[in-house]
Design an enzyme around this catalytic site. Structure first.
Site, short mmCIF file in Angstrom:
data_model
loop_
_atom_site.label_atom_id
_atom_site.label_comp_id
_atom_site.label_asym_id
_atom_site.label_seq_id
_atom_site.Cartn_x
_atom_site.Cartn_y
_atom_site.Cartn_z
N HIS A 119 0.81 -1.28 -0.12
CA HIS A 119 0.00 -0.01 -0.10
C HIS A 119 0.77 1.36 -0.07
O HIS A 119 1.80 1.24 0.66
CB HIS A 119 -0.79 -0.05 1.26
CG HIS A 119 -0.19 -0.38 2.55
ND1 HIS A 119 0.19 -1.26 3.00
CD2 HIS A 119 -0.06 1.02 3.57
CE1 HIS A 119 0.81 -0.95 4.09
NE2 HIS A 119 0.69 0.21 4.39
N HIS A 139 0.71 5.31 0.94
CA HIS A 139 0.12 6.30 1.81
C HIS A 139 0.22 7.67 0.93
O HIS A 139 1.23 7.93 0.29
CB HIS A 139 0.75 6.68 2.95
CG HIS A 139 0.68 5.77 4.04
ND1 HIS A 139 -0.25 5.43 5.12
CD2 HIS A 139 1.14 4.33 4.19
CE1 HIS A 139 0.18 4.45 5.83
NE2 HIS A 139 1.24 3.82 5.32
#
Ligand code: 5GP
Ligand code: ZN
Length: 134
Positions: free
Chosen positions: A99, A101
Site C-alpha cells: 500500500h 500512503h
C-alpha cells in the site's frame, strides 16, 4: 490471502470508504488519518510490499498514485502531499499487503519529518562504494 486485512477490504468483507476503484487497484481512506483525506492506494492482487510486486504493476500503481495525489491536493486545497511506502516491520509496515500512503499536508499542521544526521568524514564515500549500481 485468507487472513490479509486489505484483501478483505478488496473483497468487501470489511467495509472501507472508497475513493477510487478499477480492475487492478483500489484507493480508500486510511482509518487513522494523519490529516483528513489521507488515503491508501493498493493493488487488488496480494503482494507483501512494493519490493515483492511485479514491475509492470508497480509502474501502473505509481501513475495512479500521482493522479490521486494531484486530485487530493486540488480538492482539499492542500499545501503539499506526502507519498510514503513502509516496507517491512522495522520500516513501520503494519499491514503486509502493498500500500502507498497519500497524505495531504497543510502549512503548520504540526507533523515533523525525521532528522537526518550528516556523514562523518569519509563515510559517504564508503557507502557510495557499497551501493553504486552502475
Ligand atoms: P503501514 O504502517 O502498514 O504502512 O500502514 C497501515 C495503515 O493502514 C495505517 O495507517 C492504518 O491506519 C491503516 N489501517 C489499518 N487497519 C485499517 C482498516 O481496517 N481500514 C482502513 N481503512 N485502514 C486501516
Ligand atoms: Zn492482501
Amino acid at each position: 490471502m485468507d487472513d490479509c486485512l486489505f484483501c478483505k477490504i478488496v473483497a468487501e468483507e470489511i467495509p472501507s470508504h472508497k475513493i477510487y476503484e478499477d480492475e487492478k487497484f483500489l484507493a480508500f481512506l486510511d482509518i487513522n488519518p494523519i490529516n483528513k483525506g489521507h488515503i491508501l492506494v493498493i493493488p487488488k492482487k496480494h503482494s507483501r510490499n512494493i519490493l515483492e510486486m511485479k514491475d509492470s504493476l508497480s509502474g501502473e500503481l505509481m501513475i495512479l498514485v500521482k493522479k490521486l495525489a494531484t486530485h487530493i491536493k486540488n480538492k482539499l486545497n492542500a499545501d503539499g502531499i506526502n507519498i510514503t511506502i513502509n516496507n517491512e516491520a522495522d520500516a513501520g509496515q503494519i499491514i503486509f499487503h502493498t500500500h502507498i500512503h497519500i497524505i495531504p499536508r497543510f502549512k503548520n499542521d504540526g507533523f515533523k519529518h525525521w532528522n537526518g544526521i550528516a556523514y562523518p568524514k569519509g563515510e559517504a564515500e564508503k557507502i557510495q562504494s557499497i551501493l553504486k549500481l552502475n
